[in-house]
Design a protein around this motif. Structure first.
Motif, PDB file in Angstrom:
ATOM      1  N   CYS A  68       0.794  -0.739   5.063  1.00 49.93           N
ATOM      2  CA  CYS A  68       1.693   0.307   4.829  1.00 49.93           C
ATOM      3  C   CYS A  68       1.429   1.498   5.750  1.00 49.93           C
ATOM      4  CB  CYS A  68       0.941   0.820   3.576  1.00 49.93           C
ATOM      5  SG  CYS A  68      -0.766   1.645   3.378  1.00 49.93           S
ATOM      6  N   ASN A  69       0.540   1.287   6.797  1.00 50.31           N
ATOM      7  CA  ASN A  69       0.644   2.281   7.802  1.00 50.31           C
ATOM      8  C   ASN A  69       1.020   1.641   9.213  1.00 50.31           C
ATOM      9  OD1 ASN A  69       0.041   4.284   9.634  1.00 50.31           O
ATOM     10  ND2 ASN A  69      -2.233   4.683   9.141  1.00 50.31           N
ATOM     11  N   ASN A 115      -8.249  -2.356   0.564  1.00 54.73           N
ATOM     12  CA  ASN A 115      -7.795  -1.776  -0.406  1.00 54.73           C
ATOM     13  C   ASN A 115      -7.122  -0.404  -0.360  1.00 54.73           C
ATOM     14  OD1 ASN A 115      -8.813  -3.759  -2.600  1.00 54.73           O
ATOM     15  ND2 ASN A 115     -10.848  -2.983  -1.592  1.00 54.73           N
ATOM     16  N   ALA A 116      -6.951  -0.257   0.851  1.00 56.85           N
ATOM     17  CA  ALA A 116      -6.596   1.517   1.348  1.00 56.85           C
ATOM     18  C   ALA A 116      -5.277   1.569   0.865  1.00 56.85           C
ATOM     19  CB  ALA A 116      -6.717   1.421   2.876  1.00 56.85           C
ATOM     20  N   CYS A 117      -4.275   0.684   1.182  1.00 57.90           N
ATOM     21  CA  CYS A 117      -3.007   0.928   0.749  1.00 57.90           C
ATOM     22  C   CYS A 117      -2.793   0.854  -0.716  1.00 57.90           C
ATOM     23  CB  CYS A 117      -2.083  -0.466   1.408  1.00 57.90           C
ATOM     24  SG  CYS A 117      -1.934  -0.362   3.343  1.00 57.90           S
ATOM     25  N   ASN A 118      -3.329   0.044  -1.488  1.00 56.97           N
ATOM     26  CA  ASN A 118      -3.041   0.134  -2.800  1.00 56.97           C
ATOM     27  C   ASN A 118      -3.551   1.521  -3.349  1.00 56.97           C
ATOM     28  OD1 ASN A 118      -2.006  -2.393  -3.333  1.00 56.97           O
ATOM     29  ND2 ASN A 118      -3.893  -3.563  -3.607  1.00 56.97           N
ATOM     30  N   ILE A 119      -4.687   1.954  -2.798  1.00 58.28           N
ATOM     31  CA  ILE A 119      -5.042   3.391  -3.524  1.00 58.28           C
ATOM     32  C   ILE A 119      -4.228   4.407  -3.240  1.00 58.28           C
ATOM     33  CG2 ILE A 119      -7.196   4.794  -3.582  1.00 58.28           C
ATOM     34  CD1 ILE A 119      -9.007   2.524  -2.581  1.00 58.28           C
ATOM     35  N   ARG A 123       5.909   3.822  -0.844  1.00 60.98           N
ATOM     36  CA  ARG A 123       5.381   3.181   0.480  1.00 60.98           C
ATOM     37  C   ARG A 123       5.853   3.718   1.700  1.00 60.98           C
ATOM     38  NH1 ARG A 123       2.877  -1.586   1.110  1.00 60.98           N
ATOM     39  NH2 ARG A 123       2.278  -2.779  -0.754  1.00 60.98           N
ATOM     40  N   GLU A 124       7.216   4.179   1.757  1.00 61.87           N
ATOM     41  CA  GLU A 124       7.923   4.838   2.650  1.00 61.87           C
ATOM     42  C   GLU A 124       7.294   6.085   3.080  1.00 61.87           C
ATOM     43  OE1 GLU A 124      10.067   5.199   6.342  1.00 61.87           O
ATOM     44  OE2 GLU A 124       9.810   3.391   4.947  1.00 61.87           O
ATOM     45  N   LYS A 125       6.989   7.159   2.278  1.00 59.42           N
ATOM     46  CA  LYS A 125       6.164   8.157   2.159  1.00 59.42           C
ATOM     47  C   LYS A 125       4.884   7.746   3.018  1.00 59.42           C
ATOM     48  CE  LYS A 125       4.931  12.382   1.911  1.00 59.42           C
ATOM     49  NZ  LYS A 125       5.127  13.385   2.836  1.00 59.42           N
ATOM     50  N   ILE A 126       4.061   7.014   2.398  1.00 60.94           N
ATOM     51  CA  ILE A 126       2.805   6.613   3.280  1.00 60.94           C
ATOM     52  C   ILE A 126       2.978   6.359   4.421  1.00 60.94           C
ATOM     53  CG2 ILE A 126       0.946   5.355   2.942  1.00 60.94           C
ATOM     54  CD1 ILE A 126       1.185   5.207   0.084  1.00 60.94           C
ATOM     55  N   ALA A 127       3.919   5.500   4.959  1.00 65.36           N
ATOM     56  CA  ALA A 127       4.214   5.070   6.107  1.00 65.36           C
ATOM     57  C   ALA A 127       4.727   6.191   7.070  1.00 65.36           C
ATOM     58  CB  ALA A 127       5.395   3.877   6.294  1.00 65.36           C
TER      59      ALA A 127
END
Length: 407
Positions: free
Chosen positions: A290-291, A302-306, A362-366
């Motif tokens: 996700c990054n 687990n970083a993306c899920n959290i 997801r797009e906001k996290i990216a």
């Protein structure tokens, strides 16, 4: 006096030699892994099995080095010394190079007693490190556990091969151990030199790679803050007034222990300054799923899920509840923790499932990750005060003193 062997003692000597060689191999792997973690932040090493069994977490901790030397270097020295004591004390293998270690005239008895003393100390240190790893770090390193187990095997072999403990001579043991200290010091010295050289090379490589990208120390970055759910890719969750004179922007990973420490400091800062300071959270999960700014194929599993579930909680006005809970319960993290935390703050199963499938989240996290890359986030946590990267200490008092300068 020549050590007399029988069939059983020969087997024990063989087991001891194999254990020492395996210990050398595991220590070398641990040392190399340590350097990788320090360089990349996280790896896809086979020993990252879960949050409880995670060698990256241990390597990233403050306990992974002693006197600037990685613990793997000490492991190399310990097992090299054990191998030497086994060969010199219990076999007829006495090559000329042992004279370089000042032990050609040492009695086998002193080397045998030294082996028992040395392995006893090794096991005590192993138990201590295991307890520190479990209680202070919150994770266990599988390769380190293998090293601890081999230390135990060597101690059993030492007891089996030595004279009855009632006749053990501490003076002989100390003399034998002193001979063994020489290979330890040689390997530790080599490890220290290599560590400093590698650190220097990594720094130079990074400087060369980022030469054009690096900004002056006082560069003020444009850190755009989204203040509405309908602006850009979504709202940036924040505390304090949007009209505050001081804005603190944090890039963080929910699996990062240091991020948890900074979160607690920022919470106290908010309590102290209230609306005089705006505190903004941006995601920078150390995982490529996700990054896009994170280069390594491994990372925090687990970083993306959290991060996704934190933004999900934010959509229902519960971001900071989830944020605080995630960092408080970080030590007991497992693959389903993010769902448990979401339910604890009041999200329903339907809301959780919707968020897990949300492309917008997801797009906001990216996008946060890309922004972090633009402003030279090199690790987590990274903190910016009014656009300037803050490199100081992150205690509440130190942050308060820095904020006071701006106010």
């Amino acid at each position: 006096m020549q050590y007399e062997t029988n069939e059983k003692s020969k087997k024990v000597i063989t087991i001891a030699i194999i254990s020492a060689v395996l210990g050398l191999a595991l220590s070398l792997y641990t040392l190399v892994h340590h350097y990788k973690v320090k360089e990349l932040g996280a790896t896809d090493a086979f020993c990252n099995i879960s949050e409880t069994l995670n060698c990256d977490a241990v390597a990233n901790s403050a306990y992974s080095e002693f006197l600037t030397i990685p613990l793997g270097g000490y492991g190399l020295g310990f097992f090299a010394a054990c191998l030497y004591l086994i060969l010199a004390g219990f076999t007829s293998f006495r090559p000329n190079f042992l004279a370089l270690w000042l032990a050609k005239d040492a009695s086998q008895e002193s080397l045998q007693h030294g082996f028992l003393l040395f392995t006893t100390i090794g096991l005590v240190v192993s138990v201590g490190l295991g307890l520190i790893s479990h209680f202070a770090v919150g994770s266990l390193c599988p390769t380190c556990m293998g090293i601890y187990a081999l230390s135990f095997v060597l101690l059993i072999c030492a007891f089996w091969l030595n004279i009855p403990i009632s006749k053990y001579k501490m003076g002989q043991g100390i003399r034998g151990s002193i001979y063994a200290v020489i290979p330890v010091l040689l390997l530790l010295g080599a490890t220290l030199v290599f560590s400093k050289a590698r650190t220097s090379n990594v720094a130079n490589d990074t400087a060369d790679h980022d030469h054009e990208k690096k900004a002056a120390p006082n560069t003020v970055f444009n850190l755009e803050i989204s203040t509405s759910p309908y602006s850009r890719l979504g709202e940036d969750y924040r505390k304090g007034s949007d009209d505050a004179k001081v804005t603190l922007v944090e890039f963080a990973d929910f699996e990062c222990p240091a991020c948890g420490d900074l979160a607690m400091s920022l919470k106290q800062v908010h309590e102290q300054f209230g609306d005089k300071v705006r505190i903004v959270f941006k995601n920078f999960p150390l995982h490529r799923d996700c990054n896009p700014a994170y280069p390594n194929s491994g990372g925090h599993q687990n970083a993306c899920n959290i991060a996704i579930m934190a933004r999900c909680a934010g959509q229902y006005g519960k971001f900071w509840q989830f944020h605080d809970l995630a960092f408080v319960e970080q030590r007991g993290l497992h693959s389903q923790s993010y769902i448990e935390w979401a339910k604890k703050v009041g999200l329903t199963d339907a809301q959780i499932e919707t968020c897990k499938k949300s492309k917008d989240i997801r797009e906001k996290i990216a996008d946060d990750g890309r922004l972090g890359d633009d402003v030279q986030v090199e690790g987590t946590p990274s903190l910016y005060i009014n656009g300037r990267k803050y490199e100081g200490r992150r205690s509440p008092s130190d942050l308060a003193a820095e904020i006071a300068k701006y106010l």
